[in-house]
Design a protein around this motif. Structure first.
Motif, mmCIF file in Angstrom:
data_model
loop_
_atom_site.group_PDB
_atom_site.id
_atom_site.type_symbol
_atom_site.label_atom_id
_atom_site.label_comp_id
_atom_site.label_asym_id
_atom_site.label_seq_id
_atom_site.Cartn_x
_atom_site.Cartn_y
_atom_site.Cartn_z
ATOM 1 N N UNK A 415 36.314 26.559 35.444
ATOM 2 C CA UNK A 415 36.349 26.121 36.837
ATOM 3 C C UNK A 415 37.726 26.481 37.382
ATOM 4 N N UNK A 416 37.758 27.059 38.568
ATOM 5 C CA UNK A 416 39.049 27.422 39.128
ATOM 6 C C UNK A 416 38.944 27.922 40.542
ATOM 7 N N UNK A 417 39.871 28.805 40.896
ATOM 8 C CA UNK A 417 39.936 29.324 42.262
ATOM 9 C C UNK A 417 39.316 30.708 42.399
ATOM 10 N N UNK A 418 39.059 31.377 41.278
ATOM 11 C CA UNK A 418 38.596 32.769 41.312
ATOM 12 C C UNK A 418 37.103 32.862 41.581
ATOM 13 N N UNK A 419 36.749 33.613 42.610
ATOM 14 C CA UNK A 419 35.346 33.931 42.864
ATOM 15 C C UNK A 419 34.884 34.999 41.875
ATOM 16 N N UNK A 420 33.585 35.210 41.837
ATOM 17 C CA UNK A 420 33.010 36.211 40.944
ATOM 18 C C UNK A 420 33.010 37.562 41.660
ATOM 19 N N UNK A 421 34.205 38.011 42.058
ATOM 20 C CA UNK A 421 34.264 39.254 42.823
ATOM 21 C C UNK A 421 35.541 40.029 42.530
ATOM 22 N N UNK A 422 35.536 41.284 42.941
ATOM 23 C CA UNK A 422 36.636 42.188 42.649
ATOM 24 C C UNK A 422 37.918 41.735 43.319
ATOM 25 N N UNK A 423 37.813 41.169 44.528
ATOM 26 C CA UNK A 423 39.006 40.697 45.233
ATOM 27 C C UNK A 423 39.745 39.645 44.401
ATOM 28 N N UNK A 424 39.000 38.705 43.837
ATOM 29 C CA UNK A 424 39.639 37.666 43.028
ATOM 30 C C UNK A 424 40.229 38.234 41.748
ATOM 31 N N UNK A 425 39.571 39.239 41.170
ATOM 32 C CA UNK A 425 40.040 39.786 39.905
ATOM 33 C C UNK A 425 41.268 40.678 40.063
ATOM 34 N N UNK A 426 41.390 41.354 41.205
ATOM 35 C CA UNK A 426 42.440 42.369 41.338
ATOM 36 C C UNK A 426 43.412 42.161 42.482
ATOM 37 N N UNK A 427 42.957 41.559 43.578
ATOM 38 C CA UNK A 427 43.745 41.591 44.808
ATOM 39 C C UNK A 427 44.397 40.279 45.186
ATOM 40 N N UNK A 428 43.895 39.164 44.704
ATOM 41 C CA UNK A 428 44.463 37.862 45.048
ATOM 42 C C UNK A 428 45.111 37.203 43.838
ATOM 43 N N UNK A 429 45.996 36.256 44.107
ATOM 44 C CA UNK A 429 46.610 35.456 43.053
ATOM 45 C C UNK A 429 45.702 34.252 42.790
#
Length: 484
Positions: A415-429
């Motif tokens: 559980x956290x702040x990261x969505x299941x998407x490329x933006x969360x994996x690469x572009x956001x903190x």
């Protein structure tokens, strides 16, 4: 006519130059993103260049975070010790998870993120905004030494003002209050919103805010983490930001379904160290220095084992994504996923497909109210493939689903702040808690099943019955998904 020709030639030349720059200059950009940018630049000359200036530039802050604090609290030594214990098969893990062999996931997160396995954690799952804000304000009111917070969105509305008043009261009592917020999530905030807090000795600052312009031109590389650490003993993280919409008071989105964690125990030290690094990178004028009061000994007798994993564009490990892939590959019976956006890269999508084709029960829940139509269409394109293979996809109908949770075999969860998407994996903190606790995993599955009662199943017939124009829109959205 001649002038128009010159302008067109200039645009084409500039467009070509940008294309060469993307392909040959930024050598570490992934192939999918490269092709997406080349497609955009080719189809929309001029507009593509403007989009690239806002969305495509790589992060220049290569040494953004100073990790000296990790050395001061001894985390690297703990990580190395745990690696040695894993090699000698002496690292203790919960007995209920021995058959799951969580050592593989623990080892991955140690290597990819230097994230120590923490014990004696008491973890509570919070599933609605009222509970989250009531408990947070109660903990703020009890603070004696410091309150540290990071939020992507901090709205200037009723709940935002209520939280701010609580922070101001503690600052007036001498408690050290520090708040970091993302400028993109505070567009409607008045300039003097935090003036009273500053007058009382607190500090509220934007993460990498604009230095020479009145507004931030930074569209990517956003501070998407949500953290609250109180007196070094209580930590919060998850999907809830601060604002009335997270109480379901935003009519357009309706009821807001999210998931957050309240943690007491050794994992709070990892959350605190994350705050130190983020704060010192963004607010050098108010640097935080190590002191025992920020990292007090924990007296929690909780039973949860937790690894706090952070990721962002400052490094290329994509540790959270790797953790998701490993969890999915470990599944023997079931995988439950809740996410507002489902835009996996090739590796994660392949792991999902393998799990489904191997006979694992896969259930994915997404919202029915898109807050970003282009992203939602890309989500539906990827989701359609999973449905064809046999996954069950549920669409949450009660309001907006913002929960970011993964559960494997009713035993492991994140559980956290990261969505299941490329933006969360690469572009956001981002930051995500990987939790080894069967009781909490079962609790999250119960919440999933409760949400399923107010959801409908997205069937193959529904996917195939859409219009030809909608199919085209989804495919186009998917083509640009690596840069959305």
């Amino acid at each position: 006519m001649i002038l128009l020709t010159v302008i067109l030639l200039a645009i084409v030349s500039l467009n070509t130059a940008f294309s060469y720059y993307i392909v040959f200059s930024e050598e570490k950009r992934d192939v999918a993103s490269t092709w997406a940018w080349l497609l955009l630049l080719t189809l929309l000359p001029g507009i593509g260049i403007i989009a690239y200036l806002f969305l495509g530039r790589k992060l220049l802050y290569l040494s953004l975070f100073n990790d000296d604090i990790l050395e001061e609290i001894g985390l690297p030594k703990v990580v190395e010790l745990q690696k040695e214990l894993i090699k000698s098969e002496k690292l203790h893990v919960p007995e209920t998870l021995l058959q799951r062999q969580p050592i593989k996931l623990i080892s991955l997160l140690l290597e990819s993120n230097q994230s120590p396995l923490t014990t004696n954690n008491s973890v509570s799952i919070i599933a609605n905004g009222e509970d989250k804000f009531d408990q947070l304000i109660k903990d703020i009111d009890k603070a004696r030494h410091h309150i540290h917070m990071i939020y992507f969105i901090f709205r200037m509305d009723e709940i935002g003002s209520k939280v701010l008043r609580a922070l101001e009261q503690k600052a007036e009592q001498g408690v050290k209050v520090k708040l970091l917020y993302e400028p993109a999530g505070a567009k409607a905030m008045s300039k003097g919103f935090f003036d009273r807090l500053h007058e009382l000795g607190g500090v509220a600052e934007p993460f990498l805010g604009p230095k020479f312009l009145p507004i931030s031109l930074r569209t990517n590389y956003r501070m998407h983490r949500k953290l609250a650490i109180i007196d070094g003993g209580i930590g919060y993280t998850g999907g809830f930001n601060i604002g009335n919409d997270y109480l379901g008071l935003y009519e357009k989105m309706g009821y807001w379904r999210d998931t957050h964690l309240r943690i007491e125990g050794h994992a709070v030290r990892t959350l605190q160290s994350r705050f130190f690094m983020d704060w010192n990178a963004a607010v050098p004028d108010h640097m935080l220095e190590y002191a025992d009061r920020y990292f007090p000994p924990s007296h929690s007798k909780g039973t949860s084992y937790v690894q706090i994993v952070s990721s962002g564009p400052d490094n290329e490990s994509e540790a959270i994504k790797k953790g998701f892939i490993k969890m999915i590959s470990m599944a023997k019976k079931s995988i439950y996923i809740q996410t507002p956006y489902f835009i996996p890269d090739d590796g994660l999508m392949e792991a999902m497909k393998i799990a489904i084709m191997s006979g694992t029960e896969v259930k994915v829940m997404i919202p029915n109210k898109p807050d970003h139509p282009l992203i939602y269409r890309a989500t539906l394109s990827f989701i359609g493939e999973l449905i064809d293979l046999g996954a069950e996809v549920l669409v949450y109908d009660k309001g907006f689903l913002h929960s970011k949770a993964v559960v494997v075999d009713d035993e492991l969860l994140s559980i956290g702040t990261a969505n299941f998407d490329i933006r969360s994996f690469r572009l956001n903190f981002e930051v995500t808690a990987f939790i080894y606790d069967q009781r909490l995993a079962e609790k999250q599955v119960e919440l999933f099943k409760e949400d399923a009662e107010v959801s409908h199943v997205l069937t193959k017939e529904m996917i195939r019955g859409i219009s030809r124009s909608e199919k085209m829109k989804r495919q186009i959205s998917r083509l640009f998904s690596p840069i959305l």
